[in-house]
Design a protein around this motif. Structure first.
Motif, PDB file in Angstrom:
ATOM      1  N   ILE A   7       0.956  -1.189  -0.044  1.00 21.28           N
ATOM      2  CA  ILE A   7       0.051  -0.128   0.181  1.00 21.28           C
ATOM      3  C   ILE A   7       1.107   1.522   0.160  1.00 21.28           C
ATOM      4  O   ILE A   7       0.580   2.214  -0.619  1.00 21.28           O
ATOM      5  CB  ILE A   7      -1.138  -0.041   1.259  1.00 21.28           C
ATOM      6  N   ASP A   8       2.012   1.230   0.682  1.00 26.95           N
ATOM      7  CA  ASP A   8       2.819   2.061   0.557  1.00 26.95           C
ATOM      8  C   ASP A   8       3.394   2.541  -0.538  1.00 26.95           C
ATOM      9  O   ASP A   8       3.668   3.678  -0.737  1.00 26.95           O
ATOM     10  CB  ASP A   8       3.964   1.959   1.795  1.00 26.95           C
ATOM     11  N   GLU A   9       3.691   1.543  -1.385  1.00 28.63           N
ATOM     12  CA  GLU A   9       4.759   1.383  -2.700  1.00 28.63           C
ATOM     13  C   GLU A   9       3.110   2.080  -3.288  1.00 28.63           C
ATOM     14  O   GLU A   9       3.463   3.358  -4.458  1.00 28.63           O
ATOM     15  CB  GLU A   9       4.565  -0.007  -3.143  1.00 28.63           C
ATOM     16  N   GLU A  10       1.834   1.978  -3.523  1.00 24.71           N
ATOM     17  CA  GLU A  10       1.309   2.544  -4.677  1.00 24.71           C
ATOM     18  C   GLU A  10       0.750   3.883  -3.700  1.00 24.71           C
ATOM     19  O   GLU A  10       0.215   4.097  -5.075  1.00 24.71           O
ATOM     20  CB  GLU A  10      -0.152   1.677  -4.231  1.00 24.71           C
ATOM     21  N   ILE A  11       0.590   4.488  -2.868  1.00 25.12           N
ATOM     22  CA  ILE A  11       0.363   5.647  -2.417  1.00 25.12           C
ATOM     23  C   ILE A  11       1.251   6.206  -2.949  1.00 25.12           C
ATOM     24  O   ILE A  11       1.056   7.801  -3.594  1.00 25.12           O
ATOM     25  CB  ILE A  11      -0.081   5.261  -0.664  1.00 25.12           C
ATOM     26  N   ASN A  12       2.323   5.751  -2.411  1.00 21.80           N
ATOM     27  CA  ASN A  12       4.008   6.716  -3.383  1.00 21.80           C
ATOM     28  C   ASN A  12       3.662   7.159  -5.006  1.00 21.80           C
ATOM     29  O   ASN A  12       4.000   7.860  -5.219  1.00 21.80           O
ATOM     30  CB  ASN A  12       5.067   6.105  -2.648  1.00 21.80           C
ATOM     31  N   ALA A  13       3.552   5.969  -5.475  1.00 17.31           N
ATOM     32  CA  ALA A  13       3.669   5.867  -6.975  1.00 17.31           C
ATOM     33  C   ALA A  13       2.468   7.123  -7.619  1.00 17.31           C
ATOM     34  O   ALA A  13       2.540   7.575  -8.568  1.00 17.31           O
ATOM     35  CB  ALA A  13       3.318   3.912  -7.585  1.00 17.31           C
ATOM     36  N   LEU A  14       1.627   6.769  -7.133  1.00 19.34           N
ATOM     37  CA  LEU A  14       0.121   7.128  -7.592  1.00 19.34           C
ATOM     38  C   LEU A  14       0.330   8.951  -7.008  1.00 19.34           C
ATOM     39  O   LEU A  14       0.404  10.255  -7.573  1.00 19.34           O
ATOM     40  CB  LEU A  14      -1.025   6.989  -7.517  1.00 19.34           C
ATOM     41  N   SER A  15       1.018   9.232  -5.837  1.00 20.00           N
ATOM     42  CA  SER A  15       0.924  10.248  -5.976  1.00 20.00           C
ATOM     43  C   SER A  15       2.265  11.005  -6.339  1.00 20.00           C
ATOM     44  O   SER A  15       2.200  12.232  -6.647  1.00 20.00           O
ATOM     45  CB  SER A  15       1.874  10.470  -4.430  1.00 20.00           C
ATOM     46  N   SER A  16       2.362  10.317  -6.661  1.00 17.48           N
ATOM     47  CA  SER A  16       4.417  11.101  -7.344  1.00 17.48           C
ATOM     48  C   SER A  16       3.844  11.475  -9.045  1.00 17.48           C
ATOM     49  O   SER A  16       4.295  12.238  -9.750  1.00 17.48           O
ATOM     50  CB  SER A  16       5.029  10.074  -8.011  1.00 17.48           C
ATOM     51  N   VAL A  17       2.342  10.854  -9.297  1.00 19.59           N
ATOM     52  CA  VAL A  17       2.025  11.565 -10.843  1.00 19.59           C
ATOM     53  C   VAL A  17       0.576  12.112 -10.809  1.00 19.59           C
ATOM     54  O   VAL A  17       0.420  13.121 -11.386  1.00 19.59           O
ATOM     55  CB  VAL A  17       1.345  10.390 -10.927  1.00 19.59           C
ATOM     56  N   LEU A  18      -0.105  12.156  -9.594  1.00 21.16           N
ATOM     57  CA  LEU A  18      -1.432  13.125  -9.544  1.00 21.16           C
ATOM     58  C   LEU A  18      -1.417  14.433  -8.108  1.00 21.16           C
ATOM     59  O   LEU A  18      -1.092  15.835  -8.545  1.00 21.16           O
ATOM     60  CB  LEU A  18      -2.050  12.307  -8.866  1.00 21.16           C
ATOM     61  N   LYS A  19       0.103  14.094  -7.625  1.00 18.64           N
ATOM     62  CA  LYS A  19      -0.072  15.056  -6.610  1.00 18.64           C
ATOM     63  C   LYS A  19       0.952  16.330  -6.851  1.00 18.64           C
ATOM     64  O   LYS A  19       1.112  17.622  -6.985  1.00 18.64           O
ATOM     65  CB  LYS A  19      -0.025  15.236  -4.976  1.00 18.64           C
ATOM     66  N   LEU A  20       2.358  15.643  -6.890  1.00 17.83           N
ATOM     67  CA  LEU A  20       4.030  16.611  -7.113  1.00 17.83           C
ATOM     68  C   LEU A  20       4.386  16.025  -8.268  1.00 17.83           C
ATOM     69  O   LEU A  20       5.678  15.867  -8.346  1.00 17.83           O
ATOM     70  CB  LEU A  20       4.174  16.685  -6.008  1.00 17.83           C
TER      71      LEU A  20
END
Length: 233
Positions: A7-20
């Motif tokens: 889950i940590d990897e999922e959140i980091n990967a998607l945040s890297s695309v959508l947030k910053l």
């Protein structure tokens, strides 16, 4: 509250695309129906510099722009929806990229006779099943000028030979750029993972989500209760 490594990897990967994201950032959105991806596209328009539309869902946009789509799969009741997306993208300065040419055939069958046509010349008795070489080159040039790519959905009927050429060629280009550290690539969705595996490049993408439906909900901007709980504690 705690989460596991996945889950940590999922959140980091998607945040890297959508947030910053490292910009410029693009999303490739493919699949059969615009109606199943409308919320995703509307949300991504607010986040992306480019959105590349492929698969049968591109037909609704092609039809909305006044072109004939022959016997291609299309959602005629979604034309108004497609028109609104076109208008919204212009207001938010997000460039929508559509196929310029297509691979068309009379039959949705393995190794059926096919030819390349521009989108303005789709024969009335044929259906489009993949993007053509001009479209591949155009998308390739975009890949080379962006820093982050989000990939969801195939560009054609990749399960049936030879209509996976667009998806496989561009997947390999994106993978090569990733290996060279020139592009961050995050992909997700069942068909997407299957297509990338079939292209033999899944291991070269920066991250491939295993979240399934939750991945799509994230792309719609939907609040996921468990993720919110983790963020609050």
């Amino acid at each position: 509250s705690f989460c596991g490594i996945l889950i940590d990897e999922e959140i980091n990967a998607l945040s890297s695309v959508l947030k910053l994201p490292v910009k410029p950032v693009a999303a490739l959105v493919g699949g059969a129906k615009i109606s199943t991806k409308i919320n995703i596209i509307e949300f991504l328009i607010t986040k992306m510099d480019f959105i590349i539309i492929g698969g049968a869902m591109a037909n609704t946009f092609i039809l909305a722009q006044g072109y004939n789509v022959g016997k291609s799969m299309v959602e005629r009741d979604a034309i108004v929806m497609a028109t609104k997306i076109l208008e919204k993208s212009k207001k938010l300065n997000c460039k929508l990229i559509f196929p310029q040419d297509l691979i068309v055939s009379k039959y949705f069958e393995e190794n059926s006779d096919h030819k390349i046509v521009d989108i303005a010349n789709i024969p009335s008795e044929m259906m489009d099943l993949d993007i053509g070489p001009k479209s591949i080159e155009n998308i390739k040039s975009i890949f080379k000028n962006i820093k982050t790519l989000l990939w969801n959905g195939p560009l054609g009927a990749f399960e049936i030979n030879p209509f996976g050429m667009g998806t496989f060629t561009l997947a390999k280009i994106a993978a090569d750029l990733t290996v060279k550290d020139e592009l961050i690539t995050v992909a997700g969705g069942g068909d997407t993972a299957s297509a990338l595996n079939k292209a033999g490049v899944a291991g070269d993408f920066t991250y491939i989500s295993s979240a399934g439906g939750a991945f799509l909900e994230w792309l719609e901007g939907t609040e996921l209760p468990a993720i919110s709980a983790l963020g609050n504690n």
